[in-house]
Design an enzyme around this catalytic site. Structure first.
Site, PDB file in Angstrom:
ATOM      1  N   GLY A 153      29.002  39.650  23.191  1.00 20.69           N
ATOM      2  CA  GLY A 153      29.195  39.533  24.632  1.00 20.69           C
ATOM      3  C   GLY A 153      28.788  40.849  25.266  1.00 20.69           C
ATOM      4  O   GLY A 153      27.632  41.047  25.644  1.00 20.69           O
ATOM      5  N   SER A 154      29.733  41.805  25.308  1.00 17.01           N
ATOM      6  CA  SER A 154      29.381  43.138  25.828  1.00 17.01           C
ATOM      7  C   SER A 154      28.301  43.776  24.961  1.00 17.01           C
ATOM      8  O   SER A 154      27.408  44.459  25.462  1.00 17.01           O
ATOM      9  CB  SER A 154      30.621  44.042  25.821  1.00 17.01           C
ATOM     10  N   ILE A 179      27.339  29.726  28.932  1.00 21.36           N
ATOM     11  CA  ILE A 179      26.099  29.666  29.712  1.00 21.36           C
ATOM     12  C   ILE A 179      26.313  28.911  31.027  1.00 21.36           C
ATOM     13  O   ILE A 179      26.578  27.705  31.038  1.00 21.36           O
ATOM     14  CB  ILE A 179      24.959  29.036  28.867  1.00 21.36           C
ATOM     15  N   GLY A 361      52.605  33.457  51.028  1.00 20.96           N
ATOM     16  CA  GLY A 361      53.876  33.135  50.369  1.00 20.96           C
ATOM     17  C   GLY A 361      53.700  31.956  49.420  1.00 20.96           C
ATOM     18  O   GLY A 361      52.632  31.790  48.817  1.00 20.96           O
ATOM     19  N   GLY A 362      54.731  31.106  49.322  1.00 20.34           N
ATOM     20  CA  GLY A 362      54.707  29.973  48.386  1.00 20.34           C
ATOM     21  C   GLY A 362      53.574  28.999  48.667  1.00 20.34           C
ATOM     22  O   GLY A 362      52.994  28.417  47.745  1.00 20.34           O
ATOM     23  N   GLU A 385      28.319  39.367  33.717  1.00 24.59           N
ATOM     24  CA  GLU A 385      27.258  40.329  34.061  1.00 24.59           C
ATOM     25  C   GLU A 385      27.685  41.743  33.649  1.00 24.59           C
ATOM     26  O   GLU A 385      27.354  42.722  34.295  1.00 24.59           O
ATOM     27  CB  GLU A 385      26.955  40.261  35.567  1.00 24.59           C
ATOM     28  N   GLU A 389      34.720  47.285  32.377  1.00 22.60           N
ATOM     29  CA  GLU A 389      34.781  48.418  31.434  1.00 22.60           C
ATOM     30  C   GLU A 389      33.353  48.862  31.097  1.00 22.60           C
ATOM     31  O   GLU A 389      33.054  50.056  31.060  1.00 22.60           O
ATOM     32  CB  GLU A 389      35.526  48.019  30.145  1.00 22.60           C
TER      33      GLU A 389
HETATM   34  C1  FAD Z   1      32.436  31.774  33.570  1.00 26.00           C
HETATM   35  C2  FAD Z   1      31.484  32.572  32.735  1.00 26.00           C
HETATM   36  C3  FAD Z   1      30.125  32.457  32.971  1.00 26.00           C
HETATM   37  C4  FAD Z   1      29.225  33.173  32.178  1.00 26.00           C
HETATM   38  N1  FAD Z   1      27.878  32.983  32.364  1.00 26.00           N
HETATM   39  C5  FAD Z   1      27.013  33.507  31.467  1.00 26.00           C
HETATM   40  C6  FAD Z   1      25.627  33.155  31.497  1.00 26.00           C
HETATM   41  O1  FAD Z   1      25.168  32.396  32.367  1.00 26.00           O
HETATM   42  N2  FAD Z   1      24.812  33.650  30.536  1.00 26.00           N
HETATM   43  C7  FAD Z   1      25.269  34.480  29.563  1.00 26.00           C
HETATM   44  O2  FAD Z   1      24.473  34.874  28.720  1.00 26.00           O
HETATM   45  N3  FAD Z   1      26.579  34.853  29.519  1.00 26.00           N
HETATM   46  C8  FAD Z   1      27.454  34.378  30.436  1.00 26.00           C
HETATM   47  N4  FAD Z   1      28.787  34.713  30.380  1.00 26.00           N
HETATM   48  C9  FAD Z   1      29.243  35.657  29.353  1.00 26.00           C
HETATM   49  C10 FAD Z   1      29.725  36.981  29.933  1.00 26.00           C
HETATM   50  O3  FAD Z   1      28.645  37.745  30.359  1.00 26.00           O
HETATM   51  C11 FAD Z   1      30.579  37.663  28.848  1.00 26.00           C
HETATM   52  O4  FAD Z   1      31.797  36.938  28.777  1.00 26.00           O
HETATM   53  C12 FAD Z   1      30.845  39.113  29.146  1.00 26.00           C
HETATM   54  O5  FAD Z   1      29.663  39.855  29.058  1.00 26.00           O
HETATM   55  C13 FAD Z   1      31.886  39.724  28.190  1.00 26.00           C
HETATM   56  O6  FAD Z   1      31.601  39.425  26.865  1.00 26.00           O
HETATM   57  P1  FAD Z   1      32.744  38.796  25.926  1.00 26.00           P
HETATM   58  O7  FAD Z   1      33.319  37.646  26.665  1.00 26.00           O
HETATM   59  O8  FAD Z   1      32.179  38.543  24.592  1.00 26.00           O
HETATM   60  O9  FAD Z   1      33.856  39.908  25.843  1.00 26.00           O
HETATM   61  P2  FAD Z   1      33.908  41.140  24.812  1.00 26.00           P
HETATM   62  O10 FAD Z   1      32.599  41.826  24.792  1.00 26.00           O
HETATM   63  O11 FAD Z   1      34.462  40.660  23.520  1.00 26.00           O
HETATM   64  O12 FAD Z   1      34.965  42.079  25.520  1.00 26.00           O
HETATM   65  C14 FAD Z   1      36.378  41.894  25.415  1.00 26.00           C
HETATM   66  C15 FAD Z   1      37.058  43.078  26.087  1.00 26.00           C
HETATM   67  O13 FAD Z   1      36.703  44.292  25.406  1.00 26.00           O
HETATM   68  C16 FAD Z   1      36.152  45.211  26.334  1.00 26.00           C
HETATM   69  N5  FAD Z   1      35.104  46.012  25.698  1.00 26.00           N
HETATM   70  C17 FAD Z   1      34.040  45.588  24.972  1.00 26.00           C
HETATM   71  N6  FAD Z   1      33.303  46.627  24.574  1.00 26.00           N
HETATM   72  C18 FAD Z   1      33.902  47.739  25.063  1.00 26.00           C
HETATM   73  C19 FAD Z   1      33.628  49.141  24.998  1.00 26.00           C
HETATM   74  N7  FAD Z   1      32.553  49.615  24.371  1.00 26.00           N
HETATM   75  N8  FAD Z   1      34.481  49.989  25.614  1.00 26.00           N
HETATM   76  C20 FAD Z   1      35.560  49.531  26.284  1.00 26.00           C
HETATM   77  N9  FAD Z   1      35.879  48.226  26.384  1.00 26.00           N
HETATM   78  C21 FAD Z   1      35.056  47.342  25.786  1.00 26.00           C
HETATM   79  C22 FAD Z   1      35.570  44.352  27.456  1.00 26.00           C
HETATM   80  O14 FAD Z   1      35.431  45.093  28.652  1.00 26.00           O
HETATM   81  C23 FAD Z   1      36.623  43.257  27.550  1.00 26.00           C
HETATM   82  O15 FAD Z   1      37.696  43.718  28.325  1.00 26.00           O
HETATM   83  C24 FAD Z   1      29.706  34.042  31.177  1.00 26.00           C
HETATM   84  C25 FAD Z   1      31.089  34.165  30.960  1.00 26.00           C
HETATM   85  C26 FAD Z   1      31.969  33.431  31.710  1.00 26.00           C
HETATM   86  C27 FAD Z   1      33.441  33.544  31.411  1.00 26.00           C
END
Ligand code: FAD
Length: 408
Positions: A153-154, A179, A361-362, A385, A389
């Site tokens: 993800g990140s 996605i 409120g409620g 996006e 963090e």
């Molecule tokens: C409704 C929705 C729509 C989305 N749409 C798309 C889309 O169209 N296309 C697509 O490709 N993706 C999409 N995403 C994915 C989204 O971009 C990811 O959920 C996001 O980038 C975070 O990745 P993760 O969920 O794996 O969280 P993780 O990366 O597992 O992060 C979990 C926590 O750890 C923290 N963390 C991670 N690394 C670090 C670090 N180095 N230092 C400090 N903190 C850290 C994060 O900030 C977070 O708080 C979507 C997600 C949702 C929920």
């Protein structure tokens, strides 16, 4: 309307350009008032389902997409030679704010289209632009972003879904999750591993078409907010991608995608401002009617201070995303500013929507009032996006070297 036009008037010095920008905002407001806002609550309650492999959204979602297409709102930033309006990031993002004020879920179609276009404008070949841009400009092809995976993800650099070259095609296999607009859009920009031995330097960007055999939406998430926007898991099972659909060179996809994401962060800031602004307006209107202790609750100074704080944060977030947009369209570095805009606006939207419920409120806790939806929808703006963090990592990386003492 007043606020954003006032800000634009400070940045856009050409009278004709300013007039065009304002005309587009008026058009967006008109469409929003007629086709989006009145249906937002109903679309939220309807949600999204996956039935026999087909993604089912509220019928109004399709109507909205049709109206946006008829009004040529999908091609705002596509260059003129491909039939687009060749406008910049400022109008793209201010439009995003206006759509998000009406409904955050459907604003995503506008955002995703814009992100894909930004990345393709900078990195795609002429052949690829000619293949997709005219259809994107006309709204005949909608496009999404296919990046995240169950374990990435990140840390997008660790993506595992693969593309292996076979003659004139690449064959893609793997799983993508979260996605947006899954099952609705026709194509996606994607990032696939073409050389696993090289890590993020083995990642290559492509445009992949959803109508290719082997491309399947296999799950739709049930989530806290954005109920009218499908968020799906995608299975890629031997999906063919023509070589001409590669964006840039092999192994150069990661930086192209990061550029696209930096652009779209400004759009998510605008989305956060739009949601917060909607909540703020409803909260002030409600507080001006509700009486307790034989007094309008708006007359309690504690609540006036709340409103002043909400207004302050919204105005600052709005001004900053417009500034970041201007940097981008003036071809200056905008990465840090995009992160700052997103981190601030995302946090701001949590605060403002929380206080909007508090002022109700409620009643604000019930589905009879829109503020509960804004509160749920706002939550995502500090996650996708790039989480807030991740934005702060980018800001810290840019800022710390400027002032930290070297020998510490
Ligand atoms: C409704 C929705 C729509 C989305 N749409 C798309 C889309 O169209 N296309 C697509 O490709 N993706 C999409 N995403 C994915 C989204 O971009 C990811 O959920 C996001 O980038 C975070 O990745 P993760 O969920 O794996 O969280 P993780 O990366 O597992 O992060 C979990 C926590 O750890 C923290 N963390 C991670 N690394 C670090 C670090 N180095 N230092 C400090 N903190 C850290 C994060 O900030 C977070 O708080 C979507 C997600 C949702 C929920």
């Amino acid at each position: 309307m007043f606020e954003i036009k006032k800000i634009l008037s400070q940045y856009i010095t050409d009278k004709d350009d300013l007039e065009t920008n304002n005309m587009i905002l008026d058009l967006v407001d008109d469409v929003s008032k007629k086709e989006i806002e009145p249906y937002a609550r109903e679309m939220d309650r309807h949600g999204v389902k996956l039935e026999n492999g087909k993604v089912i959204v509220h019928p109004q979602v399709h109507k909205i997409l049709k109206v946006l297409k008829q009004n040529e709102l999908f091609g705002l930033t596509v260059p003129e030679k491909y039939g687009g309006a060749a406008m910049g990031a400022t109008i793209q993002n201010t439009v995003m704010e206006r759509f998000s004020r009406a409904d955050a879920s459907t604003s995503l179609y506008h955002a995703l289209q814009g992100t894909a276009v930004e990345m393709m404008k900078k990195y795609a070949s002429e052949v690829l632009k000619e293949k997709y841009f005219p259809k994107i400009a006309k709204g005949e092809r909608l496009i999404g972003l296919l990046y995240s995976e169950p374990n990435s993800g990140s840390d997008l650099g660790s993506l595992r879904a693969k593309a292996v070259r076979e003659g004139d095609n690449y064959i893609a296999n793997g799983n993508k999750i979260w996605i947006s607009s899954a099952g609705i859009v026709n194509s996606y920009t994607t990032l696939l591993q073409t050389d696993p031995s090289k890590g993020s330097r083995g990642l290559t960007a492509f445009v992949i078409d959803a109508d290719q055999p082997g491309f399947k939406v296999d799950r739709i998430e049930e989530k806290l907010g954005l109920h009218a926007s499908p968020t799906g898991s995608i299975v890629l099972d031997n999906v063919e991608i023509p070589v001409e659909n590669r964006i840039g060179e092999e192994g150069k996809g990661f930086s192209a995608v990061l550029y696209g994401l930096a652009s779209s962060r400004i759009g998510i800031s605008a989305q956060a401002v739009g949601i917060a602004d909607a909540a703020y307006r409803k909260a002030v209107a409600y507080a001006s009617e509700r009486e307790q202790f034989k007094t309008k609750i708006l007359d309690f100074q504690a609540n006036q201070f709340k409103i002043a704080e909400m207004a302050t944060r919204i105005h600052l977030a709005r001004n900053y995303y417009v500034y970041a947009s201007r940097l981008k369209e003036n071809e200056q570095d905008f990465g840090m500013e995009a992160s700052l805009a997103k981190a601030f606006a995302g946090d701001m939207a949590q605060y403002v929507t929380y206080e909007a419920i508090q002022l109700h409120g409620g009643y604000g806790y019930t589905v009879e009032y829109d503020v509960e939806r804004y509160y749920r929808d706002a939550r995502i703006t500090s996650i996708y996006e790039g989480t807030n963090e991740v934005q702060r990592i980018i800001i810290a990386r840019a800022e710390i070297p400027k002032y930290a003492k070297k020998d510490n």
